[in-house]
Write a protein that holds these residues in place. Structure first.
Motif, PDB file in Angstrom:
ATOM      1  N   VAL A  43       3.331  29.776 -24.449  1.00  0.00           N
ATOM      2  CA  VAL A  43       2.885  31.052 -24.907  1.00  0.00           C
ATOM      3  C   VAL A  43       2.879  32.131 -24.347  1.00  0.00           C
ATOM      4  N   TYR A  44       2.294  31.943 -23.303  1.00  0.00           N
ATOM      5  CA  TYR A  44       2.300  32.936 -22.004  1.00  0.00           C
ATOM      6  C   TYR A  44       3.802  33.601 -21.415  1.00  0.00           C
ATOM      7  N   LEU A  45       4.567  32.462 -21.410  1.00  0.00           N
ATOM      8  CA  LEU A  45       5.819  32.848 -21.261  1.00  0.00           C
ATOM      9  C   LEU A  45       6.975  33.550 -22.421  1.00  0.00           C
ATOM     10  N   GLY A  46       6.237  33.258 -23.314  1.00  0.00           N
ATOM     11  CA  GLY A  46       7.008  33.967 -24.763  1.00  0.00           C
ATOM     12  C   GLY A  46       6.744  35.704 -24.662  1.00  0.00           C
ATOM     13  N   VAL A  47       5.816  36.169 -23.916  1.00  0.00           N
ATOM     14  CA  VAL A  47       5.747  37.522 -23.888  1.00  0.00           C
ATOM     15  C   VAL A  47       6.680  38.131 -22.971  1.00  0.00           C
ATOM     16  N   LYS A  48       7.007  37.557 -21.804  1.00  0.00           N
ATOM     17  CA  LYS A  48       8.015  38.036 -20.918  1.00  0.00           C
ATOM     18  C   LYS A  48       7.730  37.061 -19.736  1.00  0.00           C
ATOM     19  N   PRO A  49       9.132  37.206 -18.940  1.00  0.00           N
ATOM     20  CA  PRO A  49       9.356  36.084 -17.801  1.00  0.00           C
ATOM     21  C   PRO A  49       8.347  36.183 -16.928  1.00  0.00           C
ATOM     22  N   ARG A  50       7.896  35.159 -16.350  1.00  0.00           N
ATOM     23  CA  ARG A  50       6.819  35.119 -15.369  1.00  0.00           C
ATOM     24  C   ARG A  50       7.241  34.079 -13.929  1.00  0.00           C
ATOM     25  N   THR A  51       6.762  34.266 -12.884  1.00  0.00           N
ATOM     26  CA  THR A  51       6.832  33.473 -11.772  1.00  0.00           C
ATOM     27  C   THR A  51       6.147  32.312 -12.125  1.00  0.00           C
ATOM     28  N   ARG A  52       6.392  31.387 -11.082  1.00  0.00           N
ATOM     29  CA  ARG A  52       5.642  30.178 -11.220  1.00  0.00           C
ATOM     30  C   ARG A  52       4.297  30.332 -10.606  1.00  0.00           C
ATOM     31  N   LYS A  53       4.061  31.209  -9.816  1.00  0.00           N
ATOM     32  CA  LYS A  53       2.779  31.792  -9.072  1.00  0.00           C
ATOM     33  C   LYS A  53       1.838  32.304 -10.506  1.00  0.00           C
ATOM     34  N   TYR A  75      -0.952  18.632 -22.533  1.00  0.00           N
ATOM     35  CA  TYR A  75      -0.228  19.154 -23.777  1.00  0.00           C
ATOM     36  C   TYR A  75      -0.554  20.564 -23.952  1.00  0.00           C
ATOM     37  N   ARG A  76      -2.013  20.700 -23.874  1.00  0.00           N
ATOM     38  CA  ARG A  76      -2.574  21.881 -24.125  1.00  0.00           C
ATOM     39  C   ARG A  76      -2.127  23.116 -23.027  1.00  0.00           C
ATOM     40  N   CYS A  77      -2.170  22.344 -21.833  1.00  0.00           N
ATOM     41  CA  CYS A  77      -1.627  23.204 -20.596  1.00  0.00           C
ATOM     42  C   CYS A  77      -0.138  23.585 -20.692  1.00  0.00           C
ATOM     43  N   TYR A  78       0.485  22.756 -21.164  1.00  0.00           N
ATOM     44  CA  TYR A  78       1.955  23.108 -21.419  1.00  0.00           C
ATOM     45  C   TYR A  78       2.240  24.119 -22.390  1.00  0.00           C
ATOM     46  N   MET A  79       1.608  23.815 -23.799  1.00  0.00           N
ATOM     47  CA  MET A  79       1.673  24.752 -24.712  1.00  0.00           C
ATOM     48  C   MET A  79       1.223  26.260 -24.342  1.00  0.00           C
ATOM     49  N   ALA A  80      -0.027  26.445 -23.592  1.00  0.00           N
ATOM     50  CA  ALA A  80      -0.687  27.549 -23.281  1.00  0.00           C
ATOM     51  C   ALA A  80       0.380  28.380 -22.568  1.00  0.00           C
ATOM     52  N   ALA A  81       1.253  27.543 -21.407  1.00  0.00           N
ATOM     53  CA  ALA A  81       2.270  28.204 -20.711  1.00  0.00           C
ATOM     54  C   ALA A  81       3.419  28.884 -21.479  1.00  0.00           C
ATOM     55  N   GLU A 136       9.685  24.270 -14.692  1.00  0.00           N
ATOM     56  CA  GLU A 136      11.068  24.477 -13.896  1.00  0.00           C
ATOM     57  C   GLU A 136      12.293  23.556 -14.243  1.00  0.00           C
ATOM     58  N   ARG A 137      11.852  22.351 -14.524  1.00  0.00           N
ATOM     59  CA  ARG A 137      12.941  21.410 -14.920  1.00  0.00           C
ATOM     60  C   ARG A 137      13.610  22.018 -16.479  1.00  0.00           C
ATOM     61  N   GLU A 138      12.820  22.607 -17.101  1.00  0.00           N
ATOM     62  CA  GLU A 138      13.499  23.169 -18.574  1.00  0.00           C
ATOM     63  C   GLU A 138      14.144  24.416 -18.204  1.00  0.00           C
ATOM     64  N   ARG A 139      13.950  25.195 -17.024  1.00  0.00           N
ATOM     65  CA  ARG A 139      14.391  26.391 -16.650  1.00  0.00           C
ATOM     66  C   ARG A 139      13.721  27.683 -17.557  1.00  0.00           C
ATOM     67  N   LEU A 140      12.391  27.246 -17.764  1.00  0.00           N
ATOM     68  CA  LEU A 140      11.683  28.282 -18.360  1.00  0.00           C
ATOM     69  C   LEU A 140      10.798  29.021 -17.380  1.00  0.00           C
ATOM     70  N   VAL A 141      10.951  28.596 -16.355  1.00  0.00           N
ATOM     71  CA  VAL A 141      10.189  29.350 -15.072  1.00  0.00           C
ATOM     72  C   VAL A 141      11.254  29.072 -13.986  1.00  0.00           C
ATOM     73  N   ASP A 142      11.797  30.089 -13.297  1.00  0.00           N
ATOM     74  CA  ASP A 142      12.829  30.092 -12.295  1.00  0.00           C
ATOM     75  C   ASP A 142      12.666  31.247 -11.536  1.00  0.00           C
ATOM     76  N   ASP A 143      11.936  31.016 -10.268  1.00  0.00           N
ATOM     77  CA  ASP A 143      11.820  32.117  -9.482  1.00  0.00           C
ATOM     78  C   ASP A 143      12.966  32.880  -8.929  1.00  0.00           C
ATOM     79  N   ARG A 144      14.138  32.371  -8.859  1.00  0.00           N
ATOM     80  CA  ARG A 144      15.249  32.963  -8.171  1.00  0.00           C
ATOM     81  C   ARG A 144      15.827  33.835  -9.480  1.00  0.00           C
ATOM     82  N   ASP A 145      15.883  33.293 -10.732  1.00  0.00           N
ATOM     83  CA  ASP A 145      16.535  34.181 -11.754  1.00  0.00           C
ATOM     84  C   ASP A 145      15.681  35.301 -12.084  1.00  0.00           C
TER      85      ASP A 145
END
Length: 229
Positions: free
Chosen positions: A80-90, A72-78, A114-123
């Protein structure tokens, strides 16, 4: 934690639940009257497992709760990090590992994102390529390099670069060429060579560079055959 006859651990009794003073949505769980908390969990995990004072908890369940809270902590940290701007999986992976998250929790989080499309390297690659061309004046070759540095696979980076509009790429290269041409000094051939090298360093392919030179510099002999390589 007390043991049953035969060496088996008995269920623990929650003797206190205290809210964290700084992180108000985290709670410290105390068991069997201990002075130190046995675990710290987010309130969502606490509600899910009904971690209330007086409840008994099996030792195996405590381990499960710790694992769930890590995820849960890991997911929520991610998030928040993605809330600033889009990021790649890496990029997300590197960030979470720097924060000290467990590798297993990180891997599960990345798959979920990736399942939730919050991270999508192609997009991400497609958006990044267009933005770098228009706002930074970078050609497709440099864009591919930058995408690879951000952890995008080579094939995905190349697809994003190939999807760029050649006419738009030429327009950007031409605008840069016209501006740069005014600053160059020397013989005509030397100025053309310097301009070609400038555009190549910006990542534009040879055919784009050649056409930009043709439209920018005065007509003359084609003295840059290496642009075809």
């Amino acid at each position: 934690m007390k043991e049953r006859p035969g060496g088996h651990e008995r269920p623990a009794v929650i003797t206190a639940v205290k809210q964290d003073r700084k992180e108000r949505r985290r709670y410290h769980i105390y068991i069997d009257g201990a002075d130190e908390a046995a675990l710290s969990v987010h309130e969502d995990i606490m509600v899910r497992y009904r971690l209330l004072k007086g409840q008994t908890v099996d030792p195996a369940v405590l381990d499960e709760i710790r694992g769930e809270d890590d995820k849960y902590r890991c997911y929520m940290a991610a998030v928040v990090y993605l809330g600033v701007k889009p990021r790649t999986r890496k990029e997300v992976e590197r960030y979470l590992l720097r924060k000290g998250m467990e590798a297993e929790a990180v891997a599960l989080t990345l798959d979920r994102l990736e399942r939730e499309r919050l991270v999508d390297d192609r997009d991400y690659a497609g958006l990044f390529a267009g933005q770098r061309l228009r706002s930074a004046g970078k050609g497709r070759r440099l864009i591919v390099q930058e995408l690879r540095q951000r952890g995008v696979k080579g094939e995905t980076a190349a697809e994003a670069a190939d999807a760029l509009d050649p006419a738009e790429e030429l327009e950007v290269a031409l605008a840069l060429a016209v501006k740069k041409w005014r600053t160059l000094r020397g013989e005509q051939s030397e100025r053309r060579r310097k301009l070609a090298q400038f555009l190549l360093r910006r990542g534009f392919p040879g055919d784009i560079v050649r056409e930009a030179l043709r439209r920018t510099a005065e007509d003359g002999d084609d003295d840059l055959p290496w642009l075809d390589n």
